[in-house]
Scaffold this active site. Sequence first.
Site, PDB file in Angstrom:
ATOM      1  N   GLU A 183       7.770   4.887 -10.515  1.00  0.00           N
ATOM      2  CA  GLU A 183       7.976   6.196 -10.941  1.00  0.00           C
ATOM      3  C   GLU A 183       6.326   6.659 -11.284  1.00  0.00           C
ATOM      4  OE1 GLU A 183       9.413   4.069 -13.631  1.00  0.00           O
ATOM      5  OE2 GLU A 183      11.538   4.333 -12.661  1.00  0.00           O
TER       6      GLU A 183
ATOM      7  N   TYR B 170       0.060   6.370  -2.854  1.00  0.00           N
ATOM      8  CA  TYR B 170       1.310   6.208  -2.623  1.00  0.00           C
ATOM      9  C   TYR B 170       1.734   6.665  -1.171  1.00  0.00           C
ATOM     10  CZ  TYR B 170       1.323   4.419  -7.652  1.00  0.00           C
ATOM     11  OH  TYR B 170       1.400   3.868  -8.656  1.00  0.00           O
TER      12      TYR B 170
END
Length: 160
Positions: free
Chosen positions: A113, A125
């Site tokens: 998350e 990411y």
Amino acid sequence: MLPSLSPFTFRAVGPEAAGSMTVLHEECFPRYWDRDSFTDFFSVSGTYAVLADHPDSPEHPAGMFVYRVTHEQADIITLAVRPAFRRTGLARAMLRSGLEHCGALGAEAMLLEVEVGNTAAIGLYEQFGFVQIHRRRLYYQQRDGTYNDAFVMRRKLSVS
Ligand SMILES: CC(C)(COP(=O)(O)OP(=O)(O)OC[C@H]1O[C@@H](n2cnc3c(N)ncnc32)[C@H](O)[C@@H]1OP(=O)(O)O)[C@@H](O)C(=O)NCCC(=O)NCCS
């Protein structure tokens, strides 16, 4: 399977490092976790943590990566680099070796998350091929007490 990035040195740690991780977390997040939270993570099997040390900061680690492997799924618990050591590739090095480790342990995917608007983390990411699969409403509490959404991101670890 530890990262490699000069001049950092890396060590795998457990609950004995909860104090260091708490200090680091407090410096990196508006809402930080206390020492008990870090100790508790390690009561769940499959939890791994890596601390990065830098010669300029012998007392306080420069970065950390905490993740967990549960059967076929890996989860990022936290990833943080102290401001003084950012943009040196440290998070990339820790994430890369963590992904390899989780894959070697048999995990098929890694999830995380990340707060909407955290461009640094989302950029990192995405560089590793994570994609947004869900948006959790009002997931993160801010310093001022309001809440912000989180993206759930996922990346496959094995090629089927
Ligand atoms: C996100 C964080 C861990 C990145 O750490 P870092 O060591 O500075 O990252 P790296 O130097 O390894 O950068 C790797 C890539 O991440 C992205 N990135 C990192 N910082 C960035 C920034 N400020 N803005 C945009 N992209 C950024 C880039 O794609 C970068 O690759 P590049 O340098 O080739 O452009 C760090 O900013 C941090 O600790 N932030 C606060 C805590 C946090 O948000 N953790 C993530 C929770 S999900």
